[in-house]
Scaffold this motif. Structure first.
Motif, short mmCIF file in Angstrom:
data_model
loop_
_atom_site.label_atom_id
_atom_site.label_comp_id
_atom_site.label_asym_id
_atom_site.label_seq_id
_atom_site.Cartn_x
_atom_site.Cartn_y
_atom_site.Cartn_z
N VAL A 192 4.03 -29.60 -9.76
CA VAL A 192 2.76 -29.19 -10.37
C VAL A 192 2.72 -27.68 -10.56
O VAL A 192 2.21 -27.17 -11.57
N ALA A 193 3.28 -26.94 -9.60
CA ALA A 193 3.30 -25.47 -9.71
C ALA A 193 4.09 -25.03 -10.93
O ALA A 193 3.71 -24.10 -11.64
N VAL A 194 5.23 -25.70 -11.16
CA VAL A 194 6.06 -25.36 -12.33
C VAL A 194 5.31 -25.63 -13.63
O VAL A 194 5.33 -24.82 -14.57
N MET A 195 4.63 -26.77 -13.67
CA MET A 195 3.91 -27.14 -14.89
C MET A 195 2.70 -26.24 -15.14
O MET A 195 2.43 -25.83 -16.26
N THR A 196 1.96 -25.91 -14.09
CA THR A 196 0.77 -25.08 -14.26
C THR A 196 1.13 -23.62 -14.52
O THR A 196 0.33 -22.87 -15.09
N ASP A 197 2.34 -23.21 -14.09
CA ASP A 197 2.77 -21.84 -14.37
C ASP A 197 2.87 -21.59 -15.87
O ASP A 197 2.67 -20.48 -16.34
N LYS A 198 3.17 -22.67 -16.61
CA LYS A 198 3.23 -22.55 -18.07
C LYS A 198 1.86 -22.34 -18.69
O LYS A 198 1.75 -21.96 -19.85
N LEU A 199 0.81 -22.59 -17.91
CA LEU A 199 -0.56 -22.40 -18.41
C LEU A 199 -1.10 -21.02 -18.06
O LEU A 199 -2.20 -20.66 -18.49
N ASP A 200 -0.34 -20.26 -17.29
CA ASP A 200 -0.81 -18.95 -16.83
C ASP A 200 -0.79 -17.94 -17.98
O ASP A 200 0.24 -17.78 -18.65
N VAL A 201 -1.90 -17.27 -18.22
CA VAL A 201 -2.00 -16.30 -19.33
C VAL A 201 -2.25 -14.89 -18.81
O VAL A 201 -2.70 -14.02 -19.55
N THR A 202 -1.95 -14.66 -17.54
CA THR A 202 -2.23 -13.35 -16.94
C THR A 202 -1.50 -12.23 -17.66
O THR A 202 -2.09 -11.19 -17.99
N GLU A 203 -0.19 -12.42 -17.92
CA GLU A 203 0.59 -11.38 -18.59
C GLU A 203 0.07 -11.12 -20.00
O GLU A 203 -0.03 -9.97 -20.44
N GLU A 204 -0.23 -12.19 -20.71
CA GLU A 204 -0.73 -12.05 -22.09
C GLU A 204 -2.05 -11.27 -22.10
O GLU A 204 -2.27 -10.40 -22.96
N LEU A 205 -2.94 -11.58 -21.16
CA LEU A 205 -4.23 -10.89 -21.11
C LEU A 205 -4.06 -9.43 -20.73
O LEU A 205 -4.79 -8.56 -21.23
N THR A 206 -3.10 -9.13 -19.86
CA THR A 206 -2.84 -7.74 -19.49
C THR A 206 -2.35 -6.94 -20.68
O THR A 206 -2.84 -5.84 -20.96
N ARG A 207 -1.38 -7.52 -21.41
CA ARG A 207 -0.87 -6.82 -22.61
C ARG A 207 -1.96 -6.69 -23.67
O ARG A 207 -2.07 -5.65 -24.34
N LEU A 208 -2.76 -7.72 -23.82
CA LEU A 208 -3.85 -7.68 -24.81
C LEU A 208 -4.83 -6.57 -24.48
O LEU A 208 -5.27 -5.82 -25.36
N GLY A 209 -5.17 -6.44 -23.20
CA GLY A 209 -6.09 -5.36 -22.79
C GLY A 209 -5.50 -3.99 -23.09
O GLY A 209 -6.23 -3.08 -23.53
N CYS A 210 -4.19 -3.83 -22.85
CA CYS A 210 -3.54 -2.55 -23.15
C CYS A 210 -3.58 -2.24 -24.64
O CYS A 210 -3.82 -1.09 -25.04
N HIS A 211 -3.35 -3.26 -25.47
CA HIS A 211 -3.38 -3.05 -26.93
C HIS A 211 -4.78 -2.61 -27.37
O HIS A 211 -4.92 -1.69 -28.19
N LEU A 212 -5.80 -3.24 -26.85
CA LEU A 212 -7.18 -2.89 -27.23
C LEU A 212 -7.50 -1.46 -26.81
O LEU A 212 -8.16 -0.71 -27.54
N ASP A 213 -7.03 -1.06 -25.62
CA ASP A 213 -7.27 0.31 -25.14
C ASP A 213 -6.55 1.32 -26.03
O ASP A 213 -7.11 2.38 -26.35
N GLN A 214 -5.32 1.00 -26.43
CA GLN A 214 -4.56 1.90 -27.31
C GLN A 214 -5.24 2.04 -28.66
O GLN A 214 -5.29 3.14 -29.23
N ILE A 215 -5.74 0.95 -29.20
CA ILE A 215 -6.43 1.00 -30.50
C ILE A 215 -7.65 1.90 -30.40
O ILE A 215 -7.89 2.75 -31.28
N ARG A 216 -8.42 1.75 -29.34
CA ARG A 216 -9.61 2.59 -29.15
C ARG A 216 -9.23 4.06 -29.05
O ARG A 216 -9.89 4.93 -29.63
N GLU A 217 -8.14 4.33 -28.32
CA GLU A 217 -7.69 5.72 -28.16
C GLU A 217 -7.24 6.31 -29.49
O GLU A 217 -7.57 7.46 -29.82
N MET A 218 -6.51 5.54 -30.28
CA MET A 218 -5.97 6.05 -31.54
C MET A 218 -7.06 6.29 -32.58
O MET A 218 -6.91 7.12 -33.47
N LEU A 219 -8.17 5.57 -32.46
CA LEU A 219 -9.28 5.78 -33.40
C LEU A 219 -9.95 7.14 -33.20
O LEU A 219 -10.73 7.58 -34.03
N GLY A 220 -9.62 7.81 -32.10
CA GLY A 220 -10.13 9.16 -31.87
C GLY A 220 -9.15 10.23 -32.27
O GLY A 220 -9.40 11.42 -32.07
N GLN A 221 -8.01 9.82 -32.84
CA GLN A 221 -6.98 10.77 -33.25
C GLN A 221 -7.01 10.98 -34.76
O GLN A 221 -7.59 10.21 -35.50
#
Length: 293
Positions: A211-240
């Motif tokens: 079950v742990a192996v199967m549910t690990d495929k449902l984990d989106v923690t890394e994707e959400l972390t990268r997504l948050g970084c992208h949104l922060d970078q976009i906000r920062e660049m709009l001030g440049q």
């Protein structure tokens, strides 16, 4: 603030040679696409004028027009094609002689023969070029002022949309662990039931491992972390300032990829609803970014 690629600028100047009106119109383009509408005598100076343009504009489809109204004859490079005129007159004189007539040419009639007159065969005087270059720079400064105003409006709109995206990002962060736990329990129950039907005694350790192996495929923690970084970078660049449009477009593409993966992995109706709204808002941001230099 970033600059829009859409704008209009104009300058009206007067110099000892002429009155000059420069106009510059720009729309979005992937690269700098420069189109000139110049008097003939300026055609040879396009490369020098382009250097002036590149000091002000990095990207966009730009059309530059020069309306030149001379008030001194030396400002115009107009000359008679003398070899052609002489050949024509000699030919007519030969014809008159062969027919026994006298021939006295009316030179003023040459003024009406347009193809005998040539324009723009010499370079513009240095004093005139300096005045023209200054007028072009003024028009481009006016263009950039308009592009900055438009860029500020675009940035403001995108920032508002980023606030919505940040709120949805937070919603998915809250939903994801709950969805994962629900899927974990459901998978554990189903796997136990299947093993019992097959007459296999379920091992708690084995079930938890599968079950742990199967549910690990449902984990989106890394994707959400990268997504948050992208949104922060976009906000920062709009001030440049400067050429940020391409980088913003790339970051939005990456953000779209991450949220799409979240929707595919989460396998939840609640998350899918948020993802659909998120992707629609990202597309609106990308449409706006297409107009940023």
């Amino acid at each position: 603030m970033p600059k829009s690629m859409t704008g209009f600028g104009r300058s009206i100047t007067e110099n000892p040679f002429a009155n000059v009106v420069w106009e510059a119109r720009s729309v979005n383009s992937r690269y700098l696409d420069l189109k000139w509408r110049l008097p003939l005598f300026l055609r040879a100076s396009e490369s020098d004028l382009e250097k002036v343009v590149r000091r002000f504009v990095e990207r966009g489809r730009l059309e530059v027009t020069c309306n030149f109204q001379p008030h001194r004859p030396e400002a115009l490079d107009v000359s008679l094609n003398k070899p052609m005129a002489q050949a024509m007159l000699r030919s007519v004189a030969d014809l008159a002689r062969d027919m026994g007539h006298d021939f006295a040419p009316d030179y003023t009639r040459l003024l009406t023969i347009s193809h005998l007159w040539q324009e723009g065969m010499k370079d513009a005087p240095a004093e005139l070029m300096e005045a023209l270059t200054s007028g072009l720079a003024q028009a481009l400064e006016d263009l950039n002022a308009a592009r900055l105003r438009e860029g500020g409006l675009l940035a403001s709109d995108i920032l508002k949309r980023l606030d919505r995206l940040a709120a949805w990002h937070a919603d998915i962060r809250k939903l994801a662990p709950r969805v994962k736990e629900e899927k974990f329990q459901a998978l554990r129950t189903r796997l136990t039931s299947v093993l019992e039907k097959l007459g296999v005694e379920p091992s708690e350790e084995r079930i938890l491992q599968e079950v742990a192996v199967m549910t690990d495929k449902l984990d989106v923690t890394e994707e959400l972390t990268r997504l948050g970084c992208h949104l922060d970078q976009i906000r920062e660049m709009l001030g440049q300032s400067g050429d940020v449009g391409k980088r913003l477009d790339f970051l939005l593409q990456e953000a779209f990829r991450e949220i799409n993966t979240c929707g595919n992995k989460a396998q939840s109706i609640e998350v899918s609803r948020v993802v659909v709204e998120f992707k629609a808002e990202l597309e609106k941001c990308r449409e706006q970014v297409q107009n940023i230099e």
